[in-house]
Design a protein around this motif. Structure first.
Motif, PDB file in Angstrom:
ATOM      1  N   ILE A 128       0.964  -2.084 -36.843  1.00 27.28           N
ATOM      2  CA  ILE A 128       1.266  -1.968 -38.269  1.00 27.28           C
ATOM      3  C   ILE A 128      -0.029  -2.321 -38.978  1.00 27.28           C
ATOM      4  O   ILE A 128      -0.631  -3.365 -38.700  1.00 27.28           O
ATOM      5  CB  ILE A 128       2.382  -2.938 -38.692  1.00 27.28           C
ATOM      6  CG1 ILE A 128       3.678  -2.642 -37.940  1.00 27.28           C
ATOM      7  CG2 ILE A 128       2.599  -2.872 -40.197  1.00 27.28           C
ATOM      8  CD1 ILE A 128       4.758  -3.682 -38.152  1.00 27.28           C
ATOM      9  N   MET A 129      -0.464  -1.465 -39.879  1.00 27.70           N
ATOM     10  CA  MET A 129      -1.709  -1.712 -40.601  1.00 27.70           C
ATOM     11  C   MET A 129      -1.399  -1.810 -42.095  1.00 27.70           C
ATOM     12  O   MET A 129      -0.843  -0.892 -42.682  1.00 27.70           O
ATOM     13  CB  MET A 129      -2.712  -0.588 -40.344  1.00 27.70           C
ATOM     14  CG  MET A 129      -4.102  -0.895 -40.811  1.00 27.70           C
ATOM     15  SD  MET A 129      -4.848  -2.345 -40.035  1.00 27.70           S
ATOM     16  CE  MET A 129      -4.892  -1.860 -38.336  1.00 27.70           C
ATOM     17  N   MET A 130      -1.760  -2.937 -42.695  1.00 28.21           N
ATOM     18  CA  MET A 130      -1.572  -3.162 -44.123  1.00 28.21           C
ATOM     19  C   MET A 130      -2.890  -2.866 -44.838  1.00 28.21           C
ATOM     20  O   MET A 130      -3.963  -3.203 -44.325  1.00 28.21           O
ATOM     21  CB  MET A 130      -1.177  -4.623 -44.390  1.00 28.21           C
ATOM     22  CG  MET A 130       0.025  -5.117 -43.593  1.00 28.21           C
ATOM     23  SD  MET A 130       1.558  -4.257 -43.927  1.00 28.21           S
ATOM     24  CE  MET A 130       1.744  -4.499 -45.662  1.00 28.21           C
ATOM     25  N   TYR A 131      -2.806  -2.250 -46.030  1.00 25.86           N
ATOM     26  CA  TYR A 131      -4.010  -1.884 -46.785  1.00 25.86           C
ATOM     27  C   TYR A 131      -4.131  -2.762 -48.024  1.00 25.86           C
ATOM     28  O   TYR A 131      -3.333  -2.675 -48.956  1.00 25.86           O
ATOM     29  CB  TYR A 131      -3.957  -0.402 -47.162  1.00 25.86           C
ATOM     30  CG  TYR A 131      -3.802   0.488 -45.961  1.00 25.86           C
ATOM     31  CD1 TYR A 131      -4.691   0.396 -44.891  1.00 25.86           C
ATOM     32  CD2 TYR A 131      -2.765   1.393 -45.869  1.00 25.86           C
ATOM     33  CE1 TYR A 131      -4.540   1.195 -43.769  1.00 25.86           C
ATOM     34  CE2 TYR A 131      -2.617   2.208 -44.755  1.00 25.86           C
ATOM     35  CZ  TYR A 131      -3.512   2.097 -43.712  1.00 25.86           C
ATOM     36  OH  TYR A 131      -3.375   2.887 -42.603  1.00 25.86           O
ATOM     37  N   ALA A 179       6.947  -2.898 -44.285  1.00 21.96           N
ATOM     38  CA  ALA A 179       6.275  -2.345 -43.112  1.00 21.96           C
ATOM     39  C   ALA A 179       6.979  -2.766 -41.823  1.00 21.96           C
ATOM     40  O   ALA A 179       7.204  -1.938 -40.930  1.00 21.96           O
ATOM     41  CB  ALA A 179       4.816  -2.778 -43.095  1.00 21.96           C
ATOM     42  N   VAL A 180       7.333  -4.030 -41.726  1.00 24.45           N
ATOM     43  CA  VAL A 180       8.011  -4.520 -40.519  1.00 24.45           C
ATOM     44  C   VAL A 180       9.408  -3.901 -40.410  1.00 24.45           C
ATOM     45  O   VAL A 180       9.841  -3.519 -39.321  1.00 24.45           O
ATOM     46  CB  VAL A 180       8.061  -6.061 -40.501  1.00 24.45           C
ATOM     47  CG1 VAL A 180       8.951  -6.564 -39.372  1.00 24.45           C
ATOM     48  CG2 VAL A 180       6.651  -6.624 -40.352  1.00 24.45           C
ATOM     49  N   CYS A 181      10.105  -3.790 -41.541  1.00 26.04           N
ATOM     50  CA  CYS A 181      11.426  -3.142 -41.535  1.00 26.04           C
ATOM     51  C   CYS A 181      11.323  -1.703 -41.044  1.00 26.04           C
ATOM     52  O   CYS A 181      12.138  -1.254 -40.239  1.00 26.04           O
ATOM     53  CB  CYS A 181      12.037  -3.163 -42.937  1.00 26.04           C
ATOM     54  SG  CYS A 181      12.648  -4.766 -43.433  1.00 26.04           S
ATOM     55  N   GLU A 182      10.335  -0.988 -41.529  1.00 28.75           N
ATOM     56  CA  GLU A 182      10.166   0.399 -41.097  1.00 28.75           C
ATOM     57  C   GLU A 182       9.846   0.466 -39.610  1.00 28.75           C
ATOM     58  O   GLU A 182      10.356   1.318 -38.892  1.00 28.75           O
ATOM     59  CB  GLU A 182       9.077   1.079 -41.915  1.00 28.75           C
ATOM     60  CG  GLU A 182       8.956   2.550 -41.617  1.00 28.75           C
ATOM     61  CD  GLU A 182       7.986   3.263 -42.527  1.00 28.75           C
ATOM     62  OE1 GLU A 182       7.366   4.231 -42.063  1.00 28.75           O
ATOM     63  OE2 GLU A 182       7.838   2.866 -43.702  1.00 28.75           O
ATOM     64  N   TYR A 183       8.999  -0.438 -39.136  1.00 25.03           N
ATOM     65  CA  TYR A 183       8.655  -0.450 -37.716  1.00 25.03           C
ATOM     66  C   TYR A 183       9.892  -0.694 -36.861  1.00 25.03           C
ATOM     67  O   TYR A 183      10.091  -0.044 -35.833  1.00 25.03           O
ATOM     68  CB  TYR A 183       7.591  -1.521 -37.434  1.00 25.03           C
ATOM     69  CG  TYR A 183       7.191  -1.569 -35.982  1.00 25.03           C
ATOM     70  CD1 TYR A 183       6.220  -0.706 -35.481  1.00 25.03           C
ATOM     71  CD2 TYR A 183       7.801  -2.445 -35.102  1.00 25.03           C
ATOM     72  CE1 TYR A 183       5.868  -0.724 -34.144  1.00 25.03           C
ATOM     73  CE2 TYR A 183       7.464  -2.477 -33.768  1.00 25.03           C
ATOM     74  CZ  TYR A 183       6.488  -1.614 -33.295  1.00 25.03           C
ATOM     75  OH  TYR A 183       6.150  -1.628 -31.967  1.00 25.03           O
TER      76      TYR A 183
END
Length: 142
Positions: free
Chosen positions: A90-93, A122-126
């Motif tokens: 997971i990459m956060m921008y 992001a974690v939920c989507e993953y």
């Protein structure tokens, strides 16, 4: 920046008014309140919390931070983060998250909430879950 020297003193001044001020940390130490450090601290706090809540699901998942999107991976919010399930990343921008508009109150607390919100998304989507499924009871007051 217009730097003048006070006649006879040799001390640089700012527009001839007062001496140039430096950060309290000095030039050798990084500013502890910079946007980069603040983002890193806020986002890592949420990542560590989620990793402690879901150790099996997030085991060996690399959650990283980049300045801007690179176009790798996919997500529902491609400007804020990317998810790559094959690579388990997971990459956060940082910049798009920090410069996002639409906060109803633009202060440090709400900016921190938005950073946390983006990490949760992001974690939920993953994991393929909804935020209220991820942390039951956490959003009951809404």
């Amino acid at each position: 920046m217009n730097v003048r020297r006070t006649p006879g003193r040799g001390t640089p001044t700012r527009h001839g008014r007062r001496p140039i001020r430096s950060s309290i940390t000095g030039p050798a130490l990084p500013n502890p309140h910079s946007r980069v450090n603040r983002f890193d601290s806020d986002a890592r706090g949420v990542v560590e919390f989620l990793q402690s809540m879901f150790p099996e699901e997030l085991h060996d998942v690399q959650i990283g931070f980049q300045t801007v999107p690179t176009g790798l991976g996919t997500s529902n919010n491609p400007l804020l983060y990317s998810v790559d399930r094959k690579a388990r990343t997971i990459m956060m921008y940082r910049m798009p998250i920090q410069r996002a508009r639409g906060l109803h109150v633009n202060d440090d607390e709400h900016r921190r909430y938005f950073v946390e919100h983006c990490v949760y998304l992001a974690v939920c989507e993953y994991l393929g879950k909804e935020p209220w499924d991820l942390l039951p009871g956490r959003f009951d007051h809404f």
